[in-house]
Scaffold this active site. Sequence first.
Site, PDB file in Angstrom:
ATOM      1  N   GLU A   1       0.837  -1.266  -0.205  1.00 57.93           N
ATOM      2  CA  GLU A   1       0.023  -0.041   0.076  1.00 57.93           C
ATOM      3  C   GLU A   1       0.870   1.285  -0.001  1.00 57.93           C
ATOM      4  O   GLU A   1       0.732   2.070   0.903  1.00 57.93           O
ATOM      5  CB  GLU A   1      -0.922  -0.030   1.235  1.00 57.93           C
ATOM      6  CG  GLU A   1      -1.978  -1.148   1.266  1.00 57.93           C
ATOM      7  CD  GLU A   1      -3.088  -0.843   0.120  1.00 57.93           C
ATOM      8  OE1 GLU A   1      -3.205   0.436  -0.069  1.00 57.93           O
ATOM      9  OE2 GLU A   1      -3.523  -1.576  -0.360  1.00 57.93           O
ATOM     10  N   ASP A   2       1.876   1.468  -1.156  1.00 62.74           N
ATOM     11  CA  ASP A   2       2.713   2.541  -1.193  1.00 62.74           C
ATOM     12  C   ASP A   2       3.535   2.792   0.080  1.00 62.74           C
ATOM     13  O   ASP A   2       4.016   3.899   0.126  1.00 62.74           O
ATOM     14  CB  ASP A   2       1.798   3.717  -1.485  1.00 62.74           C
ATOM     15  CG  ASP A   2       1.009   3.727  -2.721  1.00 62.74           C
ATOM     16  OD1 ASP A   2       1.784   2.996  -3.675  1.00 62.74           O
ATOM     17  OD2 ASP A   2      -0.019   4.007  -2.759  1.00 62.74           O
ATOM     18  N   ALA A   3       3.623   2.008   0.813  1.00 62.02           N
ATOM     19  CA  ALA A   3       4.384   2.304   2.040  1.00 62.02           C
ATOM     20  C   ALA A   3       6.051   2.257   1.654  1.00 62.02           C
ATOM     21  O   ALA A   3       6.489   1.276   0.695  1.00 62.02           O
ATOM     22  CB  ALA A   3       4.365   1.091   3.267  1.00 62.02           C
TER      23      ALA A   3
ATOM     24  N   GLY B   1       3.553   8.067   0.137  1.00 59.35           N
ATOM     25  CA  GLY B   1       3.684   6.689   0.893  1.00 59.35           C
ATOM     26  C   GLY B   1       4.062   7.171   2.251  1.00 59.35           C
ATOM     27  O   GLY B   1       4.639   8.361   2.491  1.00 59.35           O
TER      28      GLY B   1
ATOM     29  N   ARG C   1      -0.963   3.644 -11.353  1.00 66.90           N
ATOM     30  CA  ARG C   1      -0.736   5.304 -11.444  1.00 66.90           C
ATOM     31  C   ARG C   1      -0.248   5.879 -12.895  1.00 66.90           C
ATOM     32  O   ARG C   1      -0.486   6.939 -12.994  1.00 66.90           O
ATOM     33  CB  ARG C   1       0.231   5.705 -10.324  1.00 66.90           C
ATOM     34  CG  ARG C   1       0.130   4.878  -9.065  1.00 66.90           C
ATOM     35  CD  ARG C   1      -1.266   5.340  -8.239  1.00 66.90           C
ATOM     36  NE  ARG C   1      -1.345   4.131  -7.196  1.00 66.90           N
ATOM     37  CZ  ARG C   1      -0.878   4.019  -6.206  1.00 66.90           C
ATOM     38  NH1 ARG C   1       0.301   4.608  -6.075  1.00 66.90           N
ATOM     39  NH2 ARG C   1      -1.347   3.072  -5.215  1.00 66.90           N
TER      40      ARG C   1
END
Lengths: 351, 1157
Positions: free
Chosen positions: B775-777, B930, B962
């Site tokens: 999740e974009d971390a 993120g 994206r």
Amino acid sequence: MVTQKDFKHNDIETLRSRVIVERDRVTSTASTDYPHNYPGLDLAFDLEKFKENFKVKINRLSKNEIEFDMVGIDAAIANAFRRILIAEVPTMAISQVFVMNNTSVVVDEVLAHRLGLIPILADPTKFDFKAKEETSTDINTIVLRLNIRCKRNPNASATETDPLKKYIHSTVYSGDLIWDPKGDQAEKFKDCPIKPVYDDIVIAKLRPGQEIDVEVHCEKGIGQDHAKWSPVATATYRLLPEILINGEIVGEDAVKFQSCFPEGVVDIVEENGVKKAKVVNPRKDTVSREVLRYPEFENKVKLTRVRDHFIFTIESVGSIEPQDLLVQAVQVLMDKCAQVKRALQATLQSD
Amino acid sequence: MISKNLEEAKADVKSSLKEAQKHAEALFGSKGLTDPIPSVEDKWKLLPAFLKVKGLVKQHIDSFNYFINVDLEKIIKANERVKSDVDPHFYLKYTGIRVGAPERPDQEAMNKSYTPHECRLRDLTYSANIYVDVEYVRGRQIVRRKGVPIGRMPIMLRSSHCVLTGKNEMELAKMNECPLDPGGYFVVKGVEKVILVQEQMSKNRILVDVDRKGFVQAGVTSSTMERKSKTYVGTKHGKIYLKHNSISEDIPIVVALKAMGMQSDKEITQLVCGQDSKYIDKFSLNLEECSKMKIFTQQQALDYIGSKIKSPKRAFTTGIRRPPSEEALEVLATVVLAHVEVHDNNFRPKCIYVAVMTRRVVMAMLRGDLVDDRDYVGNKRLELAGQLLSLLFEDLFKKFNSDLKMNIDKVLKKPNRTQEFDVYSQLLIHGDHITAGFVRAISSGNWSLKRFKMERAGITQVLSRLSFISALGMMTRISSQFEKTRKVSGPRALQPSQWGMLCPSDTPEGEACGLVKNLALMTHITVDDEEEPLVKLAFILGVEDVSLLTGPELYLPDTFLVFLNGNILGITRHSKQFVAAFRRMRRAGRISEFVSIFISDHHNSVHISCDGGRICRPLIIVENGKSRVKSEHIVQLSAGKLAFDDFLRLGLIEYLDVNEESDSNIALYEREIIPQSTHVEIEPFTILGAVAGLIPYPHHNQSPRNTYQCAMGKQAIGAIGYNQFNRIDTLLYLMVYPQQPMVKTKTIEMIGYDKLPAGQNATVAVMSNSGYDIEDALVLNKASLDRGYGRCQVLRKYATLLRQYPNGSYDRLADPPVHPDDPSIVQDKFDVLDKDGIASVGERIKPGQVYINKQMPTNTSSDIGVNSRDPTANAYKNAPMSYKSAMEGYVDKVLMTTTENDQTLIKALIRQTRRPELGDKFSSRHGQKGVCGIIIQQEDMPFSDLGICPDVIMNPHGFPSRMTVGKMIELLAGKAGVLKGELQYGTAFGGSKVEDMSRILIENGFSYSGKDFVTSGVTGEPLSAYIYFGPVYYQKLKHMVMDKMHSRSRGPRAVLTRQPTEGRSRDGGLRLGEMERDCLIGYGASMLLLERLMISSDIFEIHVCEMCGLLGYAGWCQHCKSSKGMAKMQIPYACKLLFQELQSMNVIPRLQLENVF
């Protein structure tokens, strides 16, 4: 006539001893040297064999850097050295900053952070680790002082604009840190007085009237806790590249082939008036895989890397000589092993 | 045979080709046909030249300068006389006005001049005196006075009256001002306030519209100095009516025209329809209706309208009632279509104007496509600080004059005065009204003008100093007057006419999406200009006066109506020549460069505009298929021999507003010029604004990503200004080691982002690692953080006033309390305090420690004797200010000063230095945000052959959905730049080419693709994939876990309900809401429900009387006067409260108790 091999197929020896560099992936990355992994091959660890095969050869040694080959060892062990070099070889670094006065634009925390990253030339083996609750003594702490005040230079001309000439102490350098020996430190480090490794690291810039007056305490620590205690700028290795040519690459293709590699990797030899590419020094290759982009070299060239040939580079920050670093790393590993051994023995005995 | 033929044919072709080439050589000199057309290199250099004189925030400054230097005088002239009702001989006349230099308001100050920075620090208003010259009657003589101060005007920073204008960097540094600060805002009570650009529909223009019921109507918003009103000519059931607010009913259009003196039906028909039978058919209905109403003469029409007029208030005050027809005539002359002036009852121009409006309606009824687009940018006007302030000033000035008049009357009314009346003293007294009016309006943002019944909120906003970009972005912001709740998409949609004027990317998400816009880089907004010279010029160039023409003449096929700022000037029969001649005059500099002229073929009209608020931008003029700007011009520009204004003067470039732009053929690139081209763009990337200009390769990104970045760039922590360490702002975020991006854009250089950056170049590996990066971390390298990556400072201001109370007592500072036994022992709480009762600078302050030890008098209201020795009268209570935060800080600065009204002001700035931690938010410049998911040791990080390990690991899943290809190219260009040792450019629609970047990579022994052979730091074995590896500019955003994390086990409760408080700031509880409650009910977890809703919240033990069911206490029922049958039970306190509240309203809730078990 040169025999044409099928480069797509890899024999067991290649799979065992080489990492294969393909166009858009790397295969055979993991070591497979386990007993009974391959039929008919006994790959059990044998100390004698290891002793025979294991080689270390220093290629280059300068003040701060050492490059050596480490051949015939498992990646896990080589990596352990690398990891220990980065994180577990102890050094001395500034860890306490007592600010008496700081009127510079660099605020206290940032100043402390900057000071902390300055490598200190002090033999860490001569110091103890200082536990948090322990008081500072001459065997676990080095005291340095930094007391700088910026003034106008009375000799500078009125039109001078260069702050270095216009003011005195307009830039605070690491060389301005003065060692304050405690206890028998002065005697102990007579031959090698404690100081920052480099004297020209800029700590802060001052203008007339500004002052920095701090006392700093260096303590022994390891890179795992903070990067400032890491003795190396980096410690790294790469595998020895290998370029295999299937058949011959001649003519214009040879020139192109040569241009696909850094200078010195491929030579062009004239044989009967025909240009022919010849790999002379694959070590210099940076594995840019440029050669794999062109259809004319398909199945004519194969890139691999020798799995157990590590070209090690250790770049010291200066507090420990590069050639000593590996020795210390090995010592750390040995201590660890000894500890494990002790623990195992203890458990065995207790049973 | 055949082969021979072929050979011959080939030779033929060859020779003919050769011939063609020879021909071409003769034509084009030595150049071949296939050679590229030479284009002017470095055209973009015009851009910095432009930004020196116009653009970005210059429109605010221009507008304010116009207001102060030109508009003020006009306003004074319009309201120049103050008369008295009592003494007819008395008058006061304003003969001049001038605004002085910004001055300190303190009376006894030695040096009156002050800087904006002093105002920020001392909570003052940066303002200057307004001086007027007056002439008035004193007794029997006329007195003239010059330079009478009537109030103070807030001064816009960097405007013509500001102390900062024209100062060099050194002088600015002395004034504690940043040379990169754009100015254009005000400092009011120490707060920086921006007057946002307001978007409005244009004034005085006919706009044909279709209302919800499908009826066509033409509307005009008339705006003159005196009044603003809306007039509509609309249809209802096929008939046309005139609508206006001052007339209660819709007036049939023919009646209206007759009332204005156009009595002949034929004349009306011709004026509306010309000779066109289609129009006549459509219009004749209206004539019929009028005759049915038996209205034939002007008098009849006026009588009819007069009866419909809403009674004006004037009638009561003057007492004289005029006949309705006269009133109708006056309303028609002055109120309806007020901008078309009626002189000496000559209604002819207004008749024609109404007729033209009617014609537009008739045309739109027949052809639906002739309805105007309300969202077309050409139909919009932008209102700037100057215009808004001038409205405000006129209102305040009028109020000032009427107050003055009242006071004059009051004095003059007295029969015998001892002294001769001098109005001068009165003038000085009222000064505060204007000053306070300005300060109130700007600091609250409420513009309430009685004259126009205008009541607007949110005109001003506090300048956001989060980062340099956020401040700059705020100065280019345009807010629209549309309601945010309306569900129409039109005003929010991207308009094609926005091209080059408004940034297509920079708009917020959510409710204000598309309504709040930003100016593009090369936009300029015009200010008002003189009309008279244009009128003269138009007539010289062959415009025929409209009053001399009849209806049919107006609408001949080749006849074009000429409008000036929406007013009909006349006609021209040679529109093309006329427009060309007009433009020639403009290019020659005979008229203002901001005058626009264009032909509207739909309406057969030529429109000339010189009004303020039009959006325009410069373009290069193309003549005969060639750009007028040549390479030599650019060379001279680079050498500093030519400035932007010289280009204008030489007629190489010109400003076009949106309407004229639509009437031109603009080539995007020089190679695209065709014979019809009239202009060529200066640089395509100027269609983006300042904030979107930061994005490298935005043309490779999916468009919403650019929009996201525009929002996030404003939250990035970085450098704010060269004076950032001298500022004491409420909240200041600074990055410790900001870097300029490896991949720059031309915009970045032009706005100075490279000097005040907000981010760092992180070495990024695009790979999956550890599973803490979903999740974009992001995965961060601990050693990088140790070395200072992402380190930032948060400085917060804590301020207090030492008040003086009406009874003479005042607050005071106290030194730390002394220990009774040993004076050297100081309580930990007071440890950081200095002897003066304020924390000393540089001290480390822990949560709970006092930094300002203030004491307040217990008695602030009642009188205490001046010499009172009573100690209780002077007793003080402690009111210390203690530091509340999760993290210790350092006292950065302490300021002690006085405010305007002589109160002592103490500000303490406390600083925290934070290193990135788990959950801190980061973002690249491509809308890819993120949080930090895990921090990994350096030795665990993967490393490349060179031993490089990444600062940041980003999960590749961030890319496919994206589609931020720009980020990939940024990485590639950044890597190439690092290897070559130079910065690369990612300018929109240009920038460093991927091909070149790849070549640099190959030359340096890297893979062309940017993907590296990487070894795992954990196993020591190579990774089986090549890793996309290189520098990407990462921003640290202001959202940090430390400011957000919150938990509570026990804590404070609200006084009234005894339930836990709400919100992090009050250490509140986390609510188990109704939806969560529903879940628990559904699951049947009744005991958990009971615990959450009562036991852990506001449990309360009550005593209930089983007899009467009312609450008692301590086992006693006061109602039954007995202790029999009292039961104890537990209910929520809120429930008990409800019972008691009901009782207080005469409702008795009785509890009936039963045994359950």
